[in-house]
Design a protein around this motif. Structure first.
Motif, PDB file in Angstrom:
ATOM      1  N   GLU A  39       0.819  -1.218   0.000  1.00 35.67           N
ATOM      2  CA  GLU A  39       0.000   0.000   0.000  1.00 35.67           C
ATOM      3  C   GLU A  39       0.853   1.269   0.000  1.00 35.67           C
ATOM      4  OE1 GLU A  39      -3.558   0.537  -0.026  1.00 35.67           O
ATOM      5  OE2 GLU A  39      -3.323  -1.477  -0.864  1.00 35.67           O
ATOM      6  N   ARG A  40       1.998   1.216   0.619  1.00 36.58           N
ATOM      7  CA  ARG A  40       2.887   2.382   0.673  1.00 36.58           C
ATOM      8  C   ARG A  40       3.628   2.601  -0.650  1.00 36.58           C
ATOM      9  NH1 ARG A  40       5.731   2.277   6.628  1.00 36.58           N
ATOM     10  NH2 ARG A  40       3.808   2.632   7.782  1.00 36.58           N
ATOM     11  N   GLY A  41       3.627   1.595  -1.511  1.00 34.69           N
ATOM     12  CA  GLY A  41       4.343   1.680  -2.785  1.00 34.69           C
ATOM     13  C   GLY A  41       5.810   1.357  -2.583  1.00 34.69           C
ATOM     14  N   ASN A  42       6.445   0.841  -3.636  1.00 39.77           N
ATOM     15  CA  ASN A  42       7.853   0.462  -3.585  1.00 39.77           C
ATOM     16  C   ASN A  42       8.166  -0.341  -2.321  1.00 39.77           C
ATOM     17  OD1 ASN A  42      10.490   0.238  -4.417  1.00 39.77           O
ATOM     18  ND2 ASN A  42      11.094   2.242  -3.642  1.00 39.77           N
ATOM     19  N   PRO A  43       7.596  -1.546  -2.205  1.00 36.89           N
ATOM     20  CA  PRO A  43       7.720  -2.313  -0.969  1.00 36.89           C
ATOM     21  C   PRO A  43       9.119  -2.835  -0.656  1.00 36.89           C
ATOM     22  CG  PRO A  43       6.646  -3.623  -2.636  1.00 36.89           C
ATOM     23  CD  PRO A  43       6.790  -2.238  -3.201  1.00 36.89           C
ATOM     24  N   GLY A  44       9.995  -2.934  -1.659  1.00 37.00           N
ATOM     25  CA  GLY A  44      11.338  -3.433  -1.387  1.00 37.00           C
ATOM     26  C   GLY A  44      11.471  -4.935  -1.542  1.00 37.00           C
ATOM     27  N   PHE A  45      10.472  -5.572  -2.118  1.00 40.39           N
ATOM     28  CA  PHE A  45      10.513  -7.006  -2.357  1.00 40.39           C
ATOM     29  C   PHE A  45       9.643  -7.337  -3.558  1.00 40.39           C
ATOM     30  CE2 PHE A  45       7.237  -6.213   0.851  1.00 40.39           C
ATOM     31  CZ  PHE A  45       6.121  -6.800   0.272  1.00 40.39           C
ATOM     32  N   VAL A  46       9.874  -8.533  -4.100  1.00 40.50           N
ATOM     33  CA  VAL A  46       9.035  -9.074  -5.160  1.00 40.50           C
ATOM     34  C   VAL A  46       8.176 -10.162  -4.523  1.00 40.50           C
ATOM     35  CG1 VAL A  46       9.008 -10.363  -7.333  1.00 40.50           C
ATOM     36  CG2 VAL A  46      10.717  -8.559  -6.963  1.00 40.50           C
ATOM     37  N   LEU A  47       6.881 -10.029  -4.661  1.00 40.25           N
ATOM     38  CA  LEU A  47       5.941 -10.986  -4.087  1.00 40.25           C
ATOM     39  C   LEU A  47       5.641 -12.058  -5.121  1.00 40.25           C
ATOM     40  CD1 LEU A  47       4.152 -11.622  -1.624  1.00 40.25           C
ATOM     41  CD2 LEU A  47       2.382 -10.182  -2.680  1.00 40.25           C
ATOM     42  N   LEU A  48       5.936 -13.314  -4.782  1.00 36.37           N
ATOM     43  CA  LEU A  48       5.738 -14.433  -5.703  1.00 36.37           C
ATOM     44  C   LEU A  48       4.636 -15.354  -5.217  1.00 36.37           C
ATOM     45  CD1 LEU A  48       9.388 -15.582  -6.557  1.00 36.37           C
ATOM     46  CD2 LEU A  48       7.879 -14.072  -7.872  1.00 36.37           C
ATOM     47  N   ASP A  49       3.662 -15.575  -6.078  1.00 32.68           N
ATOM     48  CA  ASP A  49       2.601 -16.551  -5.841  1.00 32.68           C
ATOM     49  C   ASP A  49       3.127 -17.881  -6.371  1.00 32.68           C
ATOM     50  OD1 ASP A  49       0.306 -18.231  -6.204  1.00 32.68           O
ATOM     51  OD2 ASP A  49      -0.959 -16.443  -6.165  1.00 32.68           O
ATOM     52  N   ALA A  50       3.363 -18.833  -5.476  1.00 28.85           N
ATOM     53  CA  ALA A  50       3.995 -20.101  -5.834  1.00 28.85           C
ATOM     54  C   ALA A  50       3.003 -21.160  -6.297  1.00 28.85           C
ATOM     55  CB  ALA A  50       4.800 -20.626  -4.643  1.00 28.85           C
ATOM     56  N   ARG A  51       1.716 -20.791  -6.393  1.00 33.97           N
ATOM     57  CA  ARG A  51       0.704 -21.744  -6.848  1.00 33.97           C
ATOM     58  C   ARG A  51       0.694 -21.811  -8.381  1.00 33.97           C
ATOM     59  NH1 ARG A  51      -4.526 -19.411  -5.074  1.00 33.97           N
ATOM     60  NH2 ARG A  51      -3.500 -17.549  -5.909  1.00 33.97           N
ATOM     61  N   SER A  52      -0.191 -22.594  -8.928  1.00 30.13           N
ATOM     62  CA  SER A  52      -0.298 -22.720 -10.387  1.00 30.13           C
ATOM     63  C   SER A  52      -0.790 -21.407 -10.992  1.00 30.13           C
ATOM     64  CB  SER A  52      -1.273 -23.847 -10.747  1.00 30.13           C
ATOM     65  OG  SER A  52      -2.607 -23.461 -10.423  1.00 30.13           O
ATOM     66  N   HIS A  53      -0.517 -21.211 -12.271  1.00 27.92           N
ATOM     67  CA  HIS A  53      -1.006 -20.029 -12.979  1.00 27.92           C
ATOM     68  C   HIS A  53      -2.538 -19.981 -12.942  1.00 27.92           C
ATOM     69  CE1 HIS A  53       2.958 -18.945 -14.285  1.00 27.92           C
ATOM     70  NE2 HIS A  53       3.095 -19.998 -15.067  1.00 27.92           N
ATOM     71  N   VAL A  61      -2.869 -12.213  -4.486  1.00 30.83           N
ATOM     72  CA  VAL A  61      -2.562 -10.983  -3.760  1.00 30.83           C
ATOM     73  C   VAL A  61      -2.214  -9.910  -4.799  1.00 30.83           C
ATOM     74  CG1 VAL A  61      -0.965  -9.887  -2.139  1.00 30.83           C
ATOM     75  CG2 VAL A  61      -1.777 -12.226  -1.712  1.00 30.83           C
ATOM     76  N   PRO A  62      -2.846  -8.739  -4.719  1.00 29.89           N
ATOM     77  CA  PRO A  62      -2.543  -7.681  -5.678  1.00 29.89           C
ATOM     78  C   PRO A  62      -1.048  -7.360  -5.690  1.00 29.89           C
ATOM     79  CG  PRO A  62      -4.462  -7.096  -4.372  1.00 29.89           C
ATOM     80  CD  PRO A  62      -3.868  -8.337  -3.752  1.00 29.89           C
ATOM     81  N   GLY A  63      -0.506  -7.257  -6.894  1.00 27.36           N
ATOM     82  CA  GLY A  63       0.910  -6.945  -7.047  1.00 27.36           C
ATOM     83  C   GLY A  63       1.812  -8.157  -7.109  1.00 27.36           C
TER      84      GLY A  63
END
Length: 137
Positions: A39-53, A61-63
């Motif tokens: 929400e603050r923008g530029n979180p400092g990490f890449v969020l990876l969804d490890a489930r199937s496409h 999760v947004p983003g």
């Protein structure tokens, strides 16, 4: 003190407990902290969804970027600069996909944390899921 499964093994000392719980934050984060950072923008990490496409497309999760844990390879990580922090998640506490993804990232020398709770935790916090397909690796 009554003997039972809880009291049978003594609790750690305060020093041991401090060290243990402080170290957990090196490996884990929670849905609330991830949400706040996004929400603050530029979180400092890449969020990876490890489930199937497919599961990602149904709600994520947004983003987040869709990258099933089986597809985490040196080649799929090349476009991320060294030192990029990754946060992985999967369906929830009943799923080990986030841990599998985190292990694979660590094997590739990438800094990583797991978002405990996954999709289940995200929704339990009252946060919405996105259903629009975003970039996948």
């Amino acid at each position: 003190m009554p003997k039972n499964a809880v009291t049978q093994v003594a609790a750690a000392t305060s020093d041991e407990a401090q060290l243990h719980f402080a170290r957990k934050f090196q490996f884990e984060t929670d849905c609330w902290d991830v949400h706040e950072a996004i929400e603050r923008g530029n979180p400092g990490f890449v969020l990876l969804d490890a489930r199937s496409h497919e599961l990602y497309g149904a709600g994520h999760v947004p983003g987040a970027t869709s990258l099933p844990h089986r597809k985490i390879t040196e080649a799929s990580m090349r476009h991320y600069p060294d030192g990029t922090l990754f946060v992985t998640y999967c369906a929830g506490p009943h799923c080990n996909g986030a841990d599998r993804a985190a292990r694979r990232l660590a094997e590739l020398g990438r800094p990583v944390k797991v978002m405990v709770g996954g999709i289940t935790g995200w929704q339990d916090e009252g946060f919405d899921l996105a259903t629009t397909v975003s970039a996948s690796v």
